[in-house]
Enzyme design. Structure first.
Site, short mmCIF file in Angstrom:
data_model
loop_
_atom_site.label_atom_id
_atom_site.label_comp_id
_atom_site.label_asym_id
_atom_site.label_seq_id
_atom_site.Cartn_x
_atom_site.Cartn_y
_atom_site.Cartn_z
N ASP A 81 -74.20 14.60 -41.87
CA ASP A 81 -74.43 15.95 -41.34
C ASP A 81 -75.68 16.55 -41.99
O ASP A 81 -75.85 16.46 -43.21
CB ASP A 81 -73.19 16.80 -41.67
CG ASP A 81 -73.19 18.14 -40.98
OD1 ASP A 81 -73.79 18.27 -39.90
OD2 ASP A 81 -72.56 19.09 -41.52
N HIS A 82 -76.55 17.15 -41.19
CA HIS A 82 -77.76 17.84 -41.69
C HIS A 82 -78.58 17.00 -42.67
O HIS A 82 -78.86 17.43 -43.80
CB HIS A 82 -77.38 19.16 -42.37
CG HIS A 82 -76.94 20.19 -41.39
ND1 HIS A 82 -77.81 20.85 -40.55
CD2 HIS A 82 -75.72 20.66 -41.08
CE1 HIS A 82 -77.14 21.68 -39.78
NE2 HIS A 82 -75.86 21.58 -40.07
N HIS A 210 -72.78 23.33 -33.64
CA HIS A 210 -72.54 23.55 -35.08
C HIS A 210 -71.90 24.93 -35.24
O HIS A 210 -71.86 25.72 -34.30
CB HIS A 210 -73.87 23.51 -35.85
CG HIS A 210 -74.35 22.11 -36.08
ND1 HIS A 210 -74.51 21.58 -37.33
CD2 HIS A 210 -74.70 21.14 -35.21
CE1 HIS A 210 -74.94 20.34 -37.23
NE2 HIS A 210 -75.06 20.04 -35.95
N SER A 213 -66.30 26.79 -36.55
CA SER A 213 -65.02 27.20 -37.14
C SER A 213 -64.54 28.49 -36.49
O SER A 213 -65.35 29.34 -36.10
CB SER A 213 -65.17 27.41 -38.65
OG SER A 213 -65.14 26.16 -39.31
N ASP A 256 -66.32 22.91 -40.61
CA ASP A 256 -66.30 22.76 -42.06
C ASP A 256 -65.56 23.95 -42.69
O ASP A 256 -64.56 23.80 -43.40
CB ASP A 256 -67.75 22.68 -42.57
CG ASP A 256 -67.83 22.46 -44.07
OD1 ASP A 256 -66.79 22.35 -44.73
OD2 ASP A 256 -68.95 22.41 -44.61
P1 13P Z 1 -68.68 26.02 -39.77
O1 13P Z 1 -69.30 26.69 -40.94
O2 13P Z 1 -68.45 26.96 -38.62
O3 13P Z 1 -67.46 25.27 -40.10
O4 13P Z 1 -69.75 24.95 -39.23
C1 13P Z 1 -69.92 23.72 -39.88
C2 13P Z 1 -71.05 22.94 -39.35
O5 13P Z 1 -71.65 23.24 -38.34
C3 13P Z 1 -71.44 21.73 -40.12
O6 13P Z 1 -72.58 21.11 -39.62
#
Ligand code: 13P
Length: 316
Positions: A81-82, A210, A213, A256
């Site tokens: 991720d990222h 992304h 949540s 996340d």
């Molecule tokens: P949240 O902070 O909404 O969980 O997003 C996580 C995310 O996009 C990780 O790449």
């Protein structure tokens, strides 16, 4: 079974979204694999740079391999991720990742294309899928903090040009969400007209959301009741908006923060209720079960629950 995100998206596009969950430790890993096994859902395990630094690369990768052995029927992708350019190369070389994200969205359009092209050609030589990002999400993700003034929705025409030139396999788009617990101050939500405009320019191309949540109010309230001090205005994505986004091409949904909230709630409540206890395995067991339930419920909202059998037929 570890597959690429490309394998997952080919099946899922337009019908359901694959949940992509960031993990950092053993409790999250077991809960994640258990929850998806119960839901019979394919999924994506995400490892961010912060997780590689926290647990150590050897530890976090082997936690996932151990979870795979415990749950041999699960089908999932292992995704960075990222990633920055260097971390992407490390992951491509490692032979463990089936998918990487190169995040050069803070660069100029041309530089973003050039970096993504380099990663795509290296990754594709090894059969690894590539996610790129265009546009800029607000919020805090690991050590990157973008304030709302500088957040920028993805331009649909640029998205088409970017995908054609960069060789990426999926595209993270800025469509109104942001990272962290404080996404929406008022009644805002996803920018559906923007997602629709992007889908028109790049039909059948998997879009990644992304900052997905949902930051349940009940979770924030319970954390605060047990001694936390989260801002009461914390708001996330309305889970009932997932279905519409999925029809418009959103195929990967990143989560996340919600997982961190589960951890925080379980541990705050446990030690509040049992101040005399210092056996951390007791809240650990609760955490695994609560996280598994959270994952199972999320798979239903993403409509990926029950899709394991079809996925198995398509990848084997
Ligand atoms: P949240 O902070 O909404 O969980 O997003 C996580 C995310 O996009 C990780 O790449």
């Amino acid at each position: 079974m570890i597959v690429t995100t490309d394998d997952l998206f080919r099946q899922a596009y337009g019908k359901y979204a694959v949940g992509a969950y960031n993990i950092n430790n053993m409790e999250q890993a077991i809960g994640l694999f258990e929850g998806n096994a119960r839901a019979e859902a394919p999924f994506i395990v995400q490892i961010a740079k912060g997780s590689r630094d926290y647990a150590g690369v050897i530890m976090i990768e082997n936690i996932i391999l151990a979870a795979e052995k415990m749950y041999p029927d699960n089908i999932f992708a292992v995704h960075l991720d990222h990633g920055d350019e260097k971390t992407c190369y490390d992951c491509i070389e490692s032979g463990f990742y089936s998918s990487v994200m190169i995040d050069a969205s803070h660069e100029s359009f041309d530089e973003n294309v050039a970096i993504t092209q380099r990663i795509s050609s290296k990754a594709h030589e090894k059969g690894i899928s590539v996610e790129a990002e265009l546009g800029m999400l607000g919020g805090v993700e690991e050590d990157i903090n973008i304030d709302e003034k500088h957040a920028m929705l993805t331009d649909p025409d640029e998205a088409k040009e970017f995908v054609n030139m960069s060789g990426c396999d999926s595209l993270a788009v800025a469509i109104g969400t942001s990272h962290g617990a404080y996404k929406f101050a008022g009644g805002q939500g996803l920018h559906f007209e923007r997602i629709g405009a992007i889908q028109k320019r790049i039909p059948n191309f998997p879009l990644v959301m992304h900052g997905s949540s949902s930051v349940p109010k009940s979770e924030v309230d319970r954390i605060n009741a047990a001694g936390g001090a989260l801002d009461e205005s914390a708001r996330g994505v309305d889970e009932d908006e997932f279905a519409r986004a999925i029809r418009l091409g959103v195929t990967k949904v990143n989560i996340d923060t919600d997982g961190r909230l589960v951890w925080t709630r379980v541990h705050r409540e446990f030690f509040n209720d049992h101040p005399e206890v210092f056996d951390f395995r007791k809240p650990g067991v609760i955490m695994i079960e609560e996280y598994a339930r959270f994952i199972e419920q999320k798979s239903t909202k993403l409509m990926s629950a029950g899709k394991l059998r079809d996925m198995r037929a398509s990848v084997s």
